[in-house]
Scaffold this motif. Structure first.
Motif, PDB file in Angstrom:
ATOM      1  N   LYS A   1       0.694   4.121  -2.908  1.00  0.00           N
ATOM      2  CA  LYS A   1       0.491   5.539  -2.600  1.00  0.00           C
ATOM      3  C   LYS A   1       1.631   6.390  -3.143  1.00  0.00           C
ATOM      4  O   LYS A   1       1.419   7.500  -3.643  1.00  0.00           O
ATOM      5  CB  LYS A   1       0.387   5.732  -1.086  1.00  0.00           C
ATOM      6  CG  LYS A   1      -0.939   5.313  -0.483  1.00  0.00           C
ATOM      7  CD  LYS A   1      -0.955   5.642   1.004  1.00  0.00           C
ATOM      8  CE  LYS A   1      -2.326   5.383   1.612  1.00  0.00           C
ATOM      9  NZ  LYS A   1      -2.338   5.740   3.057  1.00  0.00           N
ATOM     10  N   GLN A   2       2.851   5.876  -3.031  1.00  0.00           N
ATOM     11  CA  GLN A   2       4.003   6.638  -3.522  1.00  0.00           C
ATOM     12  C   GLN A   2       3.930   6.833  -5.033  1.00  0.00           C
ATOM     13  O   GLN A   2       4.230   7.911  -5.547  1.00  0.00           O
ATOM     14  CB  GLN A   2       5.304   5.927  -3.140  1.00  0.00           C
ATOM     15  CG  GLN A   2       6.545   6.750  -3.435  1.00  0.00           C
ATOM     16  CD  GLN A   2       7.822   6.033  -3.090  1.00  0.00           C
ATOM     17  OE1 GLN A   2       7.812   4.848  -2.745  1.00  0.00           O
ATOM     18  NE2 GLN A   2       8.938   6.732  -3.184  1.00  0.00           N
TER      19      GLN A   2
ATOM     20  N   LYS B   1      -5.282   4.807  -7.844  1.00  0.00           N
ATOM     21  CA  LYS B   1      -5.966   5.848  -7.079  1.00  0.00           C
ATOM     22  C   LYS B   1      -7.309   5.351  -6.543  1.00  0.00           C
ATOM     23  O   LYS B   1      -7.723   5.712  -5.431  1.00  0.00           O
ATOM     24  CB  LYS B   1      -6.169   7.080  -7.966  1.00  0.00           C
ATOM     25  CG  LYS B   1      -6.734   8.284  -7.237  1.00  0.00           C
ATOM     26  CD  LYS B   1      -6.816   9.494  -8.157  1.00  0.00           C
ATOM     27  CE  LYS B   1      -7.355  10.703  -7.401  1.00  0.00           C
ATOM     28  NZ  LYS B   1      -7.443  11.899  -8.257  1.00  0.00           N
TER      29      LYS B   1
ATOM     30  N   ILE C   1      -6.476   1.994  -3.878  1.00  0.00           N
ATOM     31  CA  ILE C   1      -5.840   2.233  -2.571  1.00  0.00           C
ATOM     32  C   ILE C   1      -6.847   2.380  -1.431  1.00  0.00           C
ATOM     33  O   ILE C   1      -6.665   1.776  -0.360  1.00  0.00           O
ATOM     34  CB  ILE C   1      -4.908   3.463  -2.653  1.00  0.00           C
ATOM     35  CG1 ILE C   1      -3.670   3.124  -3.479  1.00  0.00           C
ATOM     36  CG2 ILE C   1      -4.501   3.942  -1.269  1.00  0.00           C
ATOM     37  CD1 ILE C   1      -2.819   4.322  -3.863  1.00  0.00           C
TER      38      ILE C   1
ATOM     39  N   VAL D   1       1.227   6.983  -6.908  1.00  0.00           N
ATOM     40  CA  VAL D   1       0.188   7.968  -7.198  1.00  0.00           C
ATOM     41  C   VAL D   1       0.672   9.379  -6.877  1.00  0.00           C
ATOM     42  O   VAL D   1       0.472  10.325  -7.652  1.00  0.00           O
ATOM     43  CB  VAL D   1      -1.095   7.638  -6.406  1.00  0.00           C
ATOM     44  CG1 VAL D   1      -2.098   8.789  -6.481  1.00  0.00           C
ATOM     45  CG2 VAL D   1      -1.720   6.355  -6.945  1.00  0.00           C
ATOM     46  N   LYS D   2       1.357   9.526  -5.748  1.00  0.00           N
ATOM     47  CA  LYS D   2       1.816  10.855  -5.337  1.00  0.00           C
ATOM     48  C   LYS D   2       2.881  11.402  -6.277  1.00  0.00           C
ATOM     49  O   LYS D   2       2.804  12.547  -6.731  1.00  0.00           O
ATOM     50  CB  LYS D   2       2.367  10.794  -3.910  1.00  0.00           C
ATOM     51  CG  LYS D   2       2.831  12.152  -3.390  1.00  0.00           C
ATOM     52  CD  LYS D   2       3.314  12.060  -1.953  1.00  0.00           C
ATOM     53  CE  LYS D   2       3.765  13.429  -1.445  1.00  0.00           C
ATOM     54  NZ  LYS D   2       4.243  13.356  -0.044  1.00  0.00           N
TER      55      LYS D   2
ATOM     56  N   LYS E   1       0.829  -1.202   0.000  1.00  0.00           N
ATOM     57  CA  LYS E   1       0.000   0.000   0.000  1.00  0.00           C
ATOM     58  C   LYS E   1       0.867   1.256   0.000  1.00  0.00           C
ATOM     59  O   LYS E   1       0.545   2.260  -0.669  1.00  0.00           O
ATOM     60  CB  LYS E   1      -0.938  -0.003   1.205  1.00  0.00           C
ATOM     61  CG  LYS E   1      -1.979   1.111   1.151  1.00  0.00           C
ATOM     62  CD  LYS E   1      -3.043   0.935   2.216  1.00  0.00           C
ATOM     63  CE  LYS E   1      -4.120   2.027   2.086  1.00  0.00           C
ATOM     64  NZ  LYS E   1      -5.199   1.857   3.087  1.00  0.00           N
TER      65      LYS E   1
END
Length: 982
Positions: free
Chosen positions: A787-788, A815, A818, A790-791, A783
């Protein structure tokens, strides 16, 4: 004879201006009654408009000059000199132009010829008085009308700009030259610094620095060719520069447009950095065209709303080398409703052509404004994401986008939507939709971006900063702001106050104990964090801290009449629940002292606590929209907040801040900056500011502020290859098949309904939850990496030079995946822990009092975030038994307050018994009904008992004596304990 006198300073300035083509004016030709260089006034009219003069003379052969001067004086007294420069003079049967504008690139030759008819003159020792022979050192006139007046001082004769300012303050303002708006600006200049004012008001005259800045602070840099202040006459007083100030910067704003009174009007003249940044931005656009990004790092107190206004108007007037303007429209985007109105009002007041400005409140407004060619469109980032989706194809137009507080308004989908408005959005198949979505996050080639912020983060620097390649150390690129007006300079120049000047931190001391006999295991690190939060938000600890806050405000702020008795405070709490509890505690304490004033609370939405629902409007007793306005009333002195009003809230009467919230980075700077607004009419200085911090240490605050104190830079750039690495690891993990991901994204962009998307998504969620049979840490690691990805992609997609459809697909797929990946029930476990402990002791002590936190002058440097693949660190998680967690917690937070908990209990019990045995306890304290008098008597009893026991309790007594806040809190605790034992 040495050339070190004031007249030699005048000689140097005069010679420079004469070399630029100015005319040397004779003081004998100055008309003090009308504040006019009369010889050059008539010479200009004769040279440029003799035919009009002849028409007027024909009807007024005997007194034509007297009539023109009388009419000129009449308009001057009503509208000011700026009106005469811009609008000219209507008198009798003619209109007389009093200033010719400079030509634009596409202007006809006749415009340039007229501009050269203007007579720029310099006069020394101007005899301004009709009653005496007094003079002012120097003045610049345009066609006989005064543009700038100067008092010049020379350190070698024992005087400085200070003496020039004092001289102005004692000038006779009944004389025409010193009346409101008779000249555009008054300067007090010495060889080191320059100061300006646009209104003389005796001892109340306010002078602003007009300096370049030196070493990111106040003053001016060394000038190897002469005076440090030479830029004033060599740069600012150039003919084109003066003309630009008149046309694009100077503005007269009446208090009441219907009853124009120059005594109540405000005349705006740009500060040096405002003039500098706008002109440099316009010059760069003129040279390089559309498509660049600019980061403007301007501190609070820089006059940013005026800078944005001036920039917006000048951008629409850039024509470069054609008849077509460079920009079709300028869009001003702000994320603060207050500033939105401020900028909107400024732009409307500045514009002489009313139909070029539009304010977009709805999608239809913005779309209509763009399609109808409105030149300046004002909107807020809150409205922007919701209104741009329906905008037609605008890719054939050129835009300038001015963004206020760039880091907050340029994150996430809001920025994607803003760019989508500037490109194509034609409907096509799913693959085209993906490409369009990817391109919509690009910073469009048909737009230039001008991002203003006081606190640029690393992502903001990388997105908008100027990239300088192959820089030391390690030959990494550096991203810098295009223009800087630093926090250091703003503080040193007095435009904002130093909020770190008077900083006090408190250390909490508390003890917990188990409320169960079992000894279960918990994650020790997380347990410690949650236990601290549990203790700090308890009713007991909040009451203790609220008492210290209110006592400090009463003793150090209210009763000392800070800000002429109008000073206010803000209490910053961790969350809405704590804000409500603090508000209730403060109101309870205020009631005990007779409600000398009221407190307000600010939070968004509705919050339920113990079955009771709370809203801001219900608790304050009026509509939420009126909180800011009502807080300005003298009856309200304290505002309690959690997150609301930490940014974009300007209340100059704020001078105390009480913090019970973790603060770091940009939020720390923005929150504390609520205090920094200067308020000259209340005499507010840095000495009036107080910060009591119950959560953070001073070193943490110093770390947060230092990157933004001078210039902020980014060393290095995000390695885009991290997306390749993350893509590989996520694809290989087995949570999804590539075909599943492709199909989900295709259906998403094809407009599939939610039921279908949920079913497709759930297949991957079930695989993550069960089929892969992962341990918790494996799930956490996956996870984190999702997230990394997407960021990083969301940050970089707008500025990378190429397009990658594979990344775009994964961005949308991950996106939406998650939020459904459940990795842990840690929160529930830790919540169980809180049910198994209770607070037994709580105390506070000052750890650092009234400290002035010093900041470094070095450039603040960031490095790119997300430069490596993130993952979990199993060694960070340590399981421990509840007994050990409680023990470690108490050792950390009650250290130094007794050898054992039992020792501490014995100490307190002994003091309570001594209080009850005191002779005044029965005969006075219990016998008197007046609660205020009872409290005073009880306080005296406790102080006597502590004095009597000082030999046994020396450390405790010292703390009691030296810390008034600790003393008040302890007296209240003893009072409650005594009464509960009766």
């Amino acid at each position: 004879m040495f050339r070190t006198q004031e007249k030699d300073f005048e000689n140097a300035i005069e010679q420079d201006l004469l070399n630029q083509g100015f005319i040397k004016a004779n003081p004998s030709n100055f008309n003090a009654q009308f504040a006019l260089d009369e010889a050059n006034f008539w010479a200009f009219l004769a040279d440029s408009q003799q035919d009009k003069l002849d028409d007027f003379i024909r009807l007024n052969p005997n007194d034509w000059q007297a009539k023109i001067l009388a009419r000129l004086d009449n308009i001057w007294k009503k509208e000011g000199v700026l009106h005469l420069f811009k609008k000219g003079l209507d008198v009798g049967n003619v209109h007389l132009d009093l200033f010719y504008v400079p030509p634009l690139t596409n202007s006809p030759k006749s415009i340039a010829e007229k501009f050269y008819k203007n007579r720029f003159s310099i006069m020394r020792q101007v005899p301004y008085s009709t009653q005496s022979q007094k003079t002012v050192d120097m003045a610049v006139f345009i066609n006989g009308l005064p543009f700038a007046i100067m008092e010049l001082k020379n350190e070698w004769t024992g005087q400085s700009n200070y003496h020039g300012k004092q001289q102005y303050r004692h000038r006779d303002t009944s004389q025409a030259l010193f009346q409101p708006a008779r000249a555009l600006v008054h300067f007090a200049i010495d060889t080191q610094e320059a100061y300006m004012t646009t209104k003389l008001a005796g001892n109340s005259t306010v002078f602003l620095p007009f300096n370049k800045g030196n070493n990111n602070g106040k003053g001016n840099p060394l000038n190897p060719n002469g005076f440090k202040t030479a830029y004033v006459w060599q740069e600012i007083f150039q003919k084109q520069s003066i003309a630009g100030i008149i046309l694009h910067f100077a503005r007269l704003e009446f208090d009441d447009e219907r009853k124009k009174d120059l005594n109540k009007a405000t005349l705006y003249f740009p500060r040096y950095h405002q003039l500098d940044v706008v002109r440099k931005l316009v010059a760069d656009v003129t040279q390089n065209g559309v498509g660049k990004r600019y980061l403007i790092q301007h501190s609070a107190g820089s006059g940013k709303s005026n800078s944005i206004t001036w920039l917006a108007f000048l951008l629409i007037e850039i024509y470069a080398n054609s008849d077509k303007p460079v920009f079709d429209s300028v869009i001003v985007v702000t994320d603060r409703k207050v500033l939105d109105k401020q900028i909107s009002d400024n732009i409307r007041a500045f514009s002489s052509v009313k139909n070029i400005i539009a304010h977009a409140d709805r999608a239809a407004d913005l779309k209509s404004s763009l399609e109808n060619g409105k030149r300046i469109i004002i909107t807020t980032i809150q409205k922007f994401p919701f209104i741009v989706d329906g905008i037609a194809n605008m890719s054939d137009k050129k835009f300038a986008v001015i963004i206020d507080e760039a880091h907050s308004s340029q994150s996430g989908s809001a920025h994607d939507n803003m760019n989508r408005a500037m490109g194509s959005s034609e409907e096509s198949d799913a693959q085209d939709w993906i490409v369009n979505a990817m391109q919509s996050r690009k910073m469009r080639d048909n737009a230039s971006y001008f991002a203003f912020t006081a606190t640029p983060k690393n992502s903001t620097l990388e997105k908008f900063g100027e990239k300088q390649t192959a820089c030391a150390p390690k030959d990494k690129p550096i991203f810098k702001p295009f223009h800087l007006y630093s926090m250091k300079q703003a503080i040193e120049e007095g435009f904002i106050l130093d909020v770190l000047h008077n900083y006090t931190t408190y250390q909490s001391y508390y003890e917990i104990q188990k409320s169960i006999t079992d000894n279960p295991e918990f994650d020790s690190k997380k347990a410690q964090q949650r236990l601290k939060a549990f203790v700090e938000k308890s009713e007991q600890s909040i009451l203790v801290k609220a008492d210290i806050m209110l006592s400090h405000f009463m003793d150090r702020v209210a009763q000392t009449k800070r800000l002429k008795g109008k000073a206010k405070a803000m209490v910053i709490t961790q969350n809405i629940e704590m804000a409500i509890r603090y508000y209730q505690a403060i109101n309870e304490l205020l009631a005990e002292i007779g409600n000398p004033f009221k407190a307000l609370i600010a939070f968004s939405g509705e919050k339920e606590i113990s079955g009771i629902k709370y809203t801001e409007s219900q608790m304050n007793g009026f509509e939420e929209s009126k909180t800011k306005e009502r807080f300005d009333d003298d009856g309200y002195r304290i505002l309690v907040v959690a997150n609301k009003y930490l940014t974009g809230f300007d209340q100059p009467k704020l001078c105390a801040m009480y913090i019970d919230k973790p603060l770091a980075g940009v939020l720390c700077v923005q929150a504390l900056s609520r205090l920094n607004r200067s308020a000259p009419k209340y005499g507010k200085t840095s000495e009036d500011l107080f910060v009591l911090d119950f959560f953070n240490e001073s070193k943490d605050i110093q770390i947060a502020f230092e990157p933004f104190y001078t210039q902020t830079e980014l060393l290095g750039e995000t390695d885009i290859n991290i997306l390749h690495d993350l893509q590989h690891e996520l694809d290989e993990a087995g949570v999804y098949e590539l075909a599943e991901m492709e199909h989900f994204v295709n259906r998403l962009f094809a407009g599939a309904d939610m039921n279908e998307l949920q079913a497709l998504n759930q297949v991957c969620v079930d695989r993550f939850d069960h089929e892969l049979a992962w341990e918790r840490l494996q799930k956490v690691e996956y996870k984190i990496k999702a997230k990394q990805f997407v960021k990083v992609y969301n940050q970089m997609a707008s500025i990378i030079a190429f397009e990658n459809a594979a990344w775009e697909k994964r961005y949308w797929f991950l996106k939406l995946l998650i939020p459904k990946l459940n990795v842990s029930d840690d929160d529930k476990v830790i919540d169980d822990l809180l049910e198994k402990v209770e607070l037994s002791s709580y105390a506070l002590a000052v750890s650092e009092e009234n400290r002035a936190i010093q900041l470094s002058d070095e450039t603040g440097t960031f490095t790119p975030s997300n430069s490596t693949v993130h993952g979990t660190h199993p060694e960070d998680e340590e399981k421990d038994e509840l007994d050990n967690i409680v023990k470690a917690f108490n050792e950390r937070w009650f250290d130094g307050w007794g050898e054992t908990p039992e020792d501490r209990r014995v100490r307190i019990v002994n003091i309570i018994e001594k209080i009850k045995q005191h002779q005044d306890f029965q005969h006075k304290y219990l016998a008197i009904q007046d609660t205020t008098l009872r409290d005073d008597i009880f306080g005296d009893i406790v102080k006597q008992v502590m004095r009597d026991r000082r030999e046994q309790e020396m450390d405790f007594y010292k703390q009691f004596i030296k810390d008034p806040a600790f003393q008040r809190a302890l007296i209240k605790d003893f009072q409650r304990a005594v009464m509960s034992s009766m």
